[in-house]
Motif scaffolding. Structure first.
Motif, PDB file in Angstrom:
ATOM      1  N   PHE A 188      26.456  42.117  30.514  1.00  0.00           N
ATOM      2  CA  PHE A 188      26.338  41.444  29.224  1.00  0.00           C
ATOM      3  C   PHE A 188      24.892  41.005  28.979  1.00  0.00           C
ATOM      4  CE2 PHE A 188      26.517  37.382  26.834  1.00  0.00           C
ATOM      5  CZ  PHE A 188      26.981  37.879  25.631  1.00  0.00           C
ATOM      6  N   LEU A 189      24.266  40.419  30.006  1.00  0.00           N
ATOM      7  CA  LEU A 189      22.879  39.985  29.863  1.00  0.00           C
ATOM      8  C   LEU A 189      21.941  41.179  29.699  1.00  0.00           C
ATOM      9  CD1 LEU A 189      22.623  37.054  32.441  1.00  0.00           C
ATOM     10  CD2 LEU A 189      22.771  36.927  29.962  1.00  0.00           C
ATOM     11  N   CYS A 190      22.262  42.307  30.347  1.00  0.00           N
ATOM     12  CA  CYS A 190      21.456  43.518  30.154  1.00  0.00           C
ATOM     13  C   CYS A 190      21.449  43.934  28.688  1.00  0.00           C
ATOM     14  CB  CYS A 190      22.011  44.665  31.013  1.00  0.00           C
ATOM     15  SG  CYS A 190      21.490  44.637  32.739  1.00  0.00           S
ATOM     16  N   LEU A 191      22.613  43.896  28.049  1.00  0.00           N
ATOM     17  CA  LEU A 191      22.692  44.268  26.637  1.00  0.00           C
ATOM     18  C   LEU A 191      21.954  43.262  25.754  1.00  0.00           C
ATOM     19  CD1 LEU A 191      26.358  45.582  26.263  1.00  0.00           C
ATOM     20  CD2 LEU A 191      24.236  46.899  26.370  1.00  0.00           C
ATOM     21  N   ILE A 192      22.010  41.985  26.124  1.00  0.00           N
ATOM     22  CA  ILE A 192      21.260  40.979  25.375  1.00  0.00           C
ATOM     23  C   ILE A 192      19.768  41.286  25.419  1.00  0.00           C
ATOM     24  CG2 ILE A 192      20.588  38.544  25.298  1.00  0.00           C
ATOM     25  CD1 ILE A 192      23.370  38.952  24.289  1.00  0.00           C
ATOM     26  N   TRP A 193      19.276  41.616  26.618  1.00  0.00           N
ATOM     27  CA  TRP A 193      17.850  41.934  26.747  1.00  0.00           C
ATOM     28  C   TRP A 193      17.493  43.208  25.994  1.00  0.00           C
ATOM     29  CZ3 TRP A 193      14.563  38.460  27.703  1.00  0.00           C
ATOM     30  CH2 TRP A 193      14.797  37.437  28.621  1.00  0.00           C
ATOM     31  N   ILE A 194      18.391  44.179  25.962  1.00  0.00           N
ATOM     32  CA  ILE A 194      18.125  45.407  25.210  1.00  0.00           C
ATOM     33  C   ILE A 194      17.977  45.095  23.722  1.00  0.00           C
ATOM     34  CG2 ILE A 194      19.147  47.590  24.439  1.00  0.00           C
ATOM     35  CD1 ILE A 194      20.291  47.932  27.237  1.00  0.00           C
ATOM     36  N   ILE A 195      18.836  44.209  23.216  1.00  0.00           N
ATOM     37  CA  ILE A 195      18.739  43.817  21.801  1.00  0.00           C
ATOM     38  C   ILE A 195      17.420  43.090  21.546  1.00  0.00           C
ATOM     39  CG2 ILE A 195      19.739  42.333  20.028  1.00  0.00           C
ATOM     40  CD1 ILE A 195      22.479  42.968  21.195  1.00  0.00           C
ATOM     41  N   GLY A 255      30.317  40.441  18.230  1.00  0.00           N
ATOM     42  CA  GLY A 255      31.168  41.517  18.737  1.00  0.00           C
ATOM     43  C   GLY A 255      31.009  41.717  20.233  1.00  0.00           C
ATOM     44  N   MET A 256      29.751  41.695  20.715  1.00  0.00           N
ATOM     45  CA  MET A 256      29.502  41.823  22.154  1.00  0.00           C
ATOM     46  C   MET A 256      30.118  40.671  22.925  1.00  0.00           C
ATOM     47  SD  MET A 256      25.568  43.136  22.443  1.00  0.00           S
ATOM     48  CE  MET A 256      25.449  42.114  23.903  1.00  0.00           C
ATOM     49  N   THR A 257      29.992  39.463  22.381  1.00  0.00           N
ATOM     50  CA  THR A 257      30.546  38.290  23.058  1.00  0.00           C
ATOM     51  C   THR A 257      32.054  38.412  23.224  1.00  0.00           C
ATOM     52  OG1 THR A 257      28.785  36.894  22.154  1.00  0.00           O
ATOM     53  CG2 THR A 257      30.766  35.788  22.989  1.00  0.00           C
ATOM     54  N   ILE A 258      32.747  38.770  22.154  1.00  0.00           N
ATOM     55  CA  ILE A 258      34.199  38.926  22.208  1.00  0.00           C
ATOM     56  C   ILE A 258      34.589  40.045  23.159  1.00  0.00           C
ATOM     57  CG2 ILE A 258      36.252  39.545  20.867  1.00  0.00           C
ATOM     58  CD1 ILE A 258      34.871  38.205  18.448  1.00  0.00           C
ATOM     59  N   PHE A 314      22.725  41.497  13.169  1.00  0.00           N
ATOM     60  CA  PHE A 314      22.573  40.799  14.445  1.00  0.00           C
ATOM     61  C   PHE A 314      23.769  39.891  14.710  1.00  0.00           C
ATOM     62  CE2 PHE A 314      18.114  41.975  13.962  1.00  0.00           C
ATOM     63  CZ  PHE A 314      17.761  42.277  15.269  1.00  0.00           C
ATOM     64  N   VAL A 315      24.245  39.219  13.671  1.00  0.00           N
ATOM     65  CA  VAL A 315      25.408  38.346  13.838  1.00  0.00           C
ATOM     66  C   VAL A 315      26.620  39.159  14.276  1.00  0.00           C
ATOM     67  CG1 VAL A 315      27.010  36.801  12.657  1.00  0.00           C
ATOM     68  CG2 VAL A 315      24.560  36.680  12.152  1.00  0.00           C
ATOM     69  N   ILE A 316      26.846  40.290  13.632  1.00  0.00           N
ATOM     70  CA  ILE A 316      27.996  41.141  13.974  1.00  0.00           C
ATOM     71  C   ILE A 316      27.869  41.677  15.394  1.00  0.00           C
ATOM     72  CG2 ILE A 316      29.153  43.312  13.435  1.00  0.00           C
ATOM     73  CD1 ILE A 316      28.487  42.808  10.488  1.00  0.00           C
ATOM     74  N   VAL A 317      26.669  42.150  15.742  1.00  0.00           N
ATOM     75  CA  VAL A 317      26.461  42.735  17.075  1.00  0.00           C
ATOM     76  C   VAL A 317      26.650  41.685  18.164  1.00  0.00           C
ATOM     77  CG1 VAL A 317      24.739  43.751  18.618  1.00  0.00           C
ATOM     78  CG2 VAL A 317      24.965  44.592  16.274  1.00  0.00           C
ATOM     79  N   PHE A 318      26.019  40.528  18.024  1.00  0.00           N
ATOM     80  CA  PHE A 318      26.112  39.496  19.057  1.00  0.00           C
ATOM     81  C   PHE A 318      27.531  38.950  19.185  1.00  0.00           C
ATOM     82  CE2 PHE A 318      21.479  39.245  19.128  1.00  0.00           C
ATOM     83  CZ  PHE A 318      21.249  38.957  20.463  1.00  0.00           C
ATOM     84  N   GLY A 351       8.022  48.517  13.244  1.00  0.00           N
ATOM     85  CA  GLY A 351       8.609  48.446  11.920  1.00  0.00           C
ATOM     86  C   GLY A 351       9.311  49.721  11.507  1.00  0.00           C
ATOM     87  N   PHE A 352      10.062  50.322  12.459  1.00  0.00           N
ATOM     88  CA  PHE A 352      10.705  51.596  12.148  1.00  0.00           C
ATOM     89  C   PHE A 352      12.000  51.447  11.367  1.00  0.00           C
ATOM     90  CE2 PHE A 352      11.678  50.335  16.509  1.00  0.00           C
ATOM     91  CZ  PHE A 352      13.058  50.281  16.500  1.00  0.00           C
ATOM     92  N   ILE A 353      12.590  50.243  11.344  1.00  0.00           N
ATOM     93  CA  ILE A 353      13.823  50.051  10.600  1.00  0.00           C
ATOM     94  C   ILE A 353      13.952  48.582  10.204  1.00  0.00           C
ATOM     95  CG2 ILE A 353      15.219  49.645  12.660  1.00  0.00           C
ATOM     96  CD1 ILE A 353      17.545  51.042  11.250  1.00  0.00           C
ATOM     97  N   ASP A 354      14.481  48.352   9.034  1.00  0.00           N
ATOM     98  CA  ASP A 354      14.696  46.990   8.556  1.00  0.00           C
ATOM     99  C   ASP A 354      16.150  46.603   8.842  1.00  0.00           C
ATOM    100  OD1 ASP A 354      14.467  44.570   7.375  1.00  0.00           O
ATOM    101  OD2 ASP A 354      14.662  45.314   5.312  1.00  0.00           O
ATOM    102  N   ILE A 355      16.337  45.731   9.839  1.00  0.00           N
ATOM    103  CA  ILE A 355      17.683  45.345  10.254  1.00  0.00           C
ATOM    104  C   ILE A 355      18.058  44.028   9.586  1.00  0.00           C
ATOM    105  CG2 ILE A 355      19.182  44.815  12.216  1.00  0.00           C
ATOM    106  CD1 ILE A 355      17.279  46.410  13.970  1.00  0.00           C
ATOM    107  N   PRO A 356      19.099  44.023   8.766  1.00  0.00           N
ATOM    108  CA  PRO A 356      19.525  42.771   8.114  1.00  0.00           C
ATOM    109  C   PRO A 356      20.025  41.765   9.150  1.00  0.00           C
ATOM    110  CG  PRO A 356      20.501  44.702   7.050  1.00  0.00           C
ATOM    111  CD  PRO A 356      19.885  45.174   8.326  1.00  0.00           C
ATOM    112  N   ASP A 357      19.941  40.488   8.802  1.00  0.00           N
ATOM    113  CA  ASP A 357      20.356  39.429   9.727  1.00  0.00           C
ATOM    114  C   ASP A 357      21.850  39.512  10.056  1.00  0.00           C
ATOM    115  OD1 ASP A 357      17.816  38.427   9.839  1.00  0.00           O
ATOM    116  OD2 ASP A 357      18.136  36.919   8.283  1.00  0.00           O
TER     117      ASP A 357
END
Length: 224
Positions: free
Chosen positions: A154-161, A187-190, A181-185, A172-178
Protein backbone atom coordinates in the motif's frame (compact mmCIF):
# COMPACT_ATOMS: atom_id res chain seq x y z
CA UNK A 1 31.73 -19.77 -11.94
CA UNK A 2 28.28 -20.32 -10.54
CA UNK A 3 27.78 -23.61 -8.72
CA UNK A 4 24.75 -25.71 -9.39
CA UNK A 5 23.05 -27.35 -6.45
CA UNK A 6 20.82 -30.34 -6.76
CA UNK A 7 17.58 -30.18 -4.79
CA UNK A 8 16.64 -33.24 -2.80
CA UNK A 9 13.30 -33.89 -1.16
CA UNK A 10 13.86 -35.53 2.21
CA UNK A 11 11.37 -38.03 3.56
CA UNK A 12 10.48 -38.21 7.26
CA UNK A 13 12.65 -41.32 7.66
CA UNK A 14 15.72 -39.68 6.11
CA UNK A 15 15.10 -36.52 8.13
CA UNK A 16 15.04 -38.48 11.40
CA UNK A 17 18.23 -40.27 10.40
CA UNK A 18 19.97 -36.94 9.66
CA UNK A 19 19.24 -35.61 13.17
CA UNK A 20 19.81 -38.41 15.70
CA UNK A 21 19.96 -36.00 18.66
CA UNK A 22 16.42 -34.66 18.46
CA UNK A 23 16.62 -32.66 21.70
CA UNK A 24 19.66 -30.65 20.65
CA UNK A 25 18.32 -30.13 17.12
CA UNK A 26 14.97 -28.94 18.51
CA UNK A 27 16.68 -26.51 20.89
CA UNK A 28 18.69 -25.06 18.00
CA UNK A 29 15.61 -24.80 15.78
CA UNK A 30 13.60 -23.00 18.49
CA UNK A 31 16.46 -20.60 19.22
CA UNK A 32 17.02 -19.76 15.55
CA UNK A 33 13.27 -19.34 14.98
CA UNK A 34 13.13 -16.93 17.92
CA UNK A 35 16.15 -15.10 16.49
CA UNK A 36 14.48 -14.81 13.07
CA UNK A 37 11.35 -13.32 14.67
CA UNK A 38 13.48 -10.78 16.57
CA UNK A 39 15.29 -9.87 13.34
CA UNK A 40 11.93 -9.51 11.59
CA UNK A 41 10.79 -6.78 13.97
CA UNK A 42 14.20 -5.10 14.07
CA UNK A 43 14.18 -4.89 10.26
CA UNK A 44 10.61 -3.60 10.31
CA UNK A 45 11.61 -0.86 12.79
CA UNK A 46 14.63 0.03 10.63
CA UNK A 47 12.54 0.45 7.48
CA UNK A 48 9.68 2.20 9.28
CA UNK A 49 12.15 4.79 10.57
CA UNK A 50 13.40 5.60 7.06
CA UNK A 51 9.87 5.61 5.61
CA UNK A 52 8.61 7.93 8.37
CA UNK A 53 11.52 10.31 7.75
CA UNK A 54 10.77 10.23 4.01
CA UNK A 55 7.10 11.05 4.60
CA UNK A 56 8.03 13.86 7.01
CA UNK A 57 10.52 15.23 4.48
CA UNK A 58 7.99 15.07 1.65
CA UNK A 59 5.33 17.04 3.50
CA UNK A 60 7.90 19.47 4.94
CA UNK A 61 9.03 20.29 1.40
CA UNK A 62 5.44 20.44 0.20
CA UNK A 63 4.51 22.98 2.89
CA UNK A 64 7.69 25.05 2.48
CA UNK A 65 7.25 28.56 1.17
CA UNK A 66 8.69 29.60 -2.19
CA UNK A 67 9.56 27.65 -5.31
CA UNK A 68 13.16 26.97 -4.33
CA UNK A 69 14.25 24.52 -1.64
CA UNK A 70 17.92 24.18 -0.69
CA UNK A 71 19.12 25.30 -4.13
CA UNK A 72 16.72 23.16 -6.17
CA UNK A 73 13.11 23.59 -7.08
CA UNK A 74 10.44 22.25 -4.77
CA UNK A 75 9.15 19.85 -7.42
CA UNK A 76 12.62 18.35 -7.96
CA UNK A 77 13.04 17.91 -4.20
CA UNK A 78 9.64 16.19 -3.98
CA UNK A 79 10.63 13.88 -6.82
CA UNK A 80 13.88 12.90 -5.09
CA UNK A 81 12.15 12.21 -1.78
CA UNK A 82 9.42 10.21 -3.57
CA UNK A 83 12.04 8.02 -5.24
CA UNK A 84 13.84 7.43 -1.95
CA UNK A 85 10.58 6.65 -0.17
CA UNK A 86 9.51 4.19 -2.85
CA UNK A 87 12.86 2.36 -2.88
CA UNK A 88 12.93 1.97 0.92
CA UNK A 89 9.28 0.88 1.03
CA UNK A 90 9.76 -1.65 -1.74
CA UNK A 91 12.86 -2.89 0.06
CA UNK A 92 10.76 -3.34 3.19
CA UNK A 93 8.23 -5.43 1.24
CA UNK A 94 10.97 -7.68 -0.16
CA UNK A 95 12.64 -8.05 3.25
CA UNK A 96 9.26 -8.96 4.77
CA UNK A 97 8.92 -11.85 2.33
CA UNK A 98 12.48 -13.00 2.89
CA UNK A 99 12.11 -12.88 6.67
CA UNK A 100 8.88 -14.86 6.48
CA UNK A 101 10.59 -17.51 4.35
CA UNK A 102 13.32 -18.18 6.91
CA UNK A 103 10.90 -18.03 9.82
CA UNK A 104 8.75 -20.68 8.11
CA UNK A 105 11.88 -22.73 7.42
CA UNK A 106 12.71 -23.04 11.11
CA UNK A 107 9.07 -23.51 12.10
CA UNK A 108 8.94 -26.57 9.86
CA UNK A 109 12.08 -27.91 11.50
CA UNK A 110 10.35 -27.54 14.86
CA UNK A 111 7.32 -29.37 13.44
CA UNK A 112 9.52 -32.25 12.36
CA UNK A 113 11.56 -32.53 15.55
CA UNK A 114 9.19 -31.86 18.43
CA UNK A 115 7.05 -35.02 18.23
CA UNK A 116 9.83 -37.30 19.48
CA UNK A 117 10.97 -34.86 22.18
CA UNK A 118 7.99 -33.04 23.70
CA UNK A 119 5.09 -34.14 21.52
CA UNK A 120 3.20 -31.97 18.99
CA UNK A 121 3.12 -28.94 21.29
CA UNK A 122 4.08 -26.19 18.84
CA UNK A 123 1.86 -27.33 15.99
CA UNK A 124 -1.15 -27.86 18.22
CA UNK A 125 -3.33 -24.78 18.53
CA UNK A 126 -6.84 -23.95 19.68
CA UNK A 127 -9.65 -24.67 17.27
CA UNK A 128 -10.55 -21.30 15.76
CA UNK A 129 -13.52 -22.49 13.72
CA UNK A 130 -15.77 -20.55 16.06
CA UNK A 131 -13.95 -17.29 15.27
CA UNK A 132 -15.90 -15.04 12.94
CA UNK A 133 -14.77 -11.87 11.21
CA UNK A 134 -17.97 -10.10 12.23
CA UNK A 135 -17.25 -10.66 15.92
CA UNK A 136 -15.17 -7.50 16.32
CA UNK A 137 -14.80 -8.02 20.07
CA UNK A 138 -13.15 -11.46 19.86
CA UNK A 139 -9.87 -12.91 18.58
CA UNK A 140 -9.27 -13.81 14.95
CA UNK A 141 -6.30 -15.63 13.35
CA UNK A 142 -4.77 -12.78 11.35
CA UNK A 143 -1.19 -13.15 10.13
CA UNK A 144 1.01 -10.29 11.33
CA UNK A 145 3.54 -10.88 8.56
CA UNK A 146 0.87 -10.91 5.83
CA UNK A 147 -0.66 -7.70 7.14
CA UNK A 148 2.81 -6.10 7.08
CA UNK A 149 3.33 -7.22 3.48
CA UNK A 150 -0.01 -5.73 2.42
CA UNK A 151 0.79 -2.48 4.24
CA UNK A 152 4.18 -2.25 2.53
CA UNK A 153 2.54 -2.70 -0.88
CA UNK A 154 0.00 0.00 0.00
CA UNK A 155 2.80 2.42 0.90
CA UNK A 156 4.61 1.51 -2.34
CA UNK A 157 1.55 2.63 -4.32
CA UNK A 158 1.34 5.83 -2.26
CA UNK A 159 4.94 6.65 -3.15
CA UNK A 160 4.28 5.87 -6.82
CA UNK A 161 1.41 8.38 -6.81
CA UNK A 162 3.64 10.97 -5.11
CA UNK A 163 6.36 10.24 -7.67
CA UNK A 164 3.98 10.62 -10.63
CA UNK A 165 2.54 13.80 -9.18
CA UNK A 166 5.94 15.43 -8.69
CA UNK A 167 7.07 14.25 -12.15
CA UNK A 168 3.92 15.71 -13.65
CA UNK A 169 4.60 19.03 -11.91
CA UNK A 170 8.06 19.16 -13.53
CA UNK A 171 7.20 17.92 -17.02
CA UNK A 172 3.53 18.87 -17.16
CA UNK A 173 2.57 15.98 -19.42
CA UNK A 174 -1.01 15.72 -18.15
CA UNK A 175 -3.44 17.87 -16.20
CA UNK A 176 -4.88 15.68 -13.43
CA UNK A 177 -8.02 17.06 -11.77
CA UNK A 178 -8.14 17.04 -7.97
CA UNK A 179 -11.13 14.70 -7.89
CA UNK A 180 -9.03 12.02 -9.62
CA UNK A 181 -6.62 12.03 -6.66
CA UNK A 182 -9.53 11.77 -4.24
CA UNK A 183 -10.98 8.79 -6.13
CA UNK A 184 -7.60 7.06 -6.46
CA UNK A 185 -6.58 7.49 -2.81
CA UNK A 186 -9.98 6.57 -1.39
CA UNK A 187 -10.30 3.62 -3.76
CA UNK A 188 -6.82 2.35 -2.84
CA UNK A 189 -7.58 2.73 0.86
CA UNK A 190 -10.79 0.70 0.62
CA UNK A 191 -9.14 -1.92 -1.60
CA UNK A 192 -6.22 -2.49 0.76
CA UNK A 193 -8.39 -2.59 3.87
CA UNK A 194 -10.43 -5.33 2.18
CA UNK A 195 -7.17 -7.06 1.19
CA UNK A 196 -6.06 -7.10 4.84
CA UNK A 197 -9.38 -8.61 5.91
CA UNK A 198 -9.38 -11.23 3.13
CA UNK A 199 -5.71 -12.07 2.58
CA UNK A 200 -4.32 -11.17 6.00
CA UNK A 201 -5.55 -14.37 7.62
CA UNK A 202 -3.24 -17.12 8.79
CA UNK A 203 -3.72 -20.21 6.66
CA UNK A 204 -1.74 -23.10 8.19
CA UNK A 205 -2.12 -26.51 6.61
CA UNK A 206 -4.45 -27.93 9.24
CA UNK A 207 -5.73 -31.46 9.40
CA UNK A 208 -9.39 -31.42 8.47
CA UNK A 209 -11.63 -31.74 11.49
CA UNK A 210 -15.30 -30.88 11.13
CA UNK A 211 -16.01 -31.24 14.83
CA UNK A 212 -16.63 -27.87 16.46
CA UNK A 213 -16.43 -29.44 19.90
CA UNK A 214 -12.68 -30.16 19.68
CA UNK A 215 -10.69 -27.52 21.54
CA UNK A 216 -7.34 -28.23 19.89
CA UNK A 217 -6.31 -29.11 16.35
CA UNK A 218 -2.91 -30.09 15.01
CA UNK A 219 -1.18 -28.70 11.95
CA UNK A 220 0.23 -31.24 9.52
CA UNK A 221 3.21 -29.46 7.94
CA UNK A 222 5.68 -32.29 7.48
CA UNK A 223 8.19 -31.93 4.66
CA UNK A 224 7.19 -33.72 1.48
Amino acid sequence: MRRKYKEKIISKELYDRAFPDKQKALDYALDIRKFEIELYWKRATYFWAFIAVAFAGYFAILSAEGEKFEGITKDHALLIVSCLGFVFTFGWYVVNRGSKFWQNNWERHVDMLEDDVIGPLYKTSINMKHAKMRHIYSEYPFSVSRVNQILSLFLCLIWIIFLLNSSNSIIGFIDIPDYIFVIVFCGMTILFVLSILIFGRSTPNIEKDKSRSNIFITRNRFLE
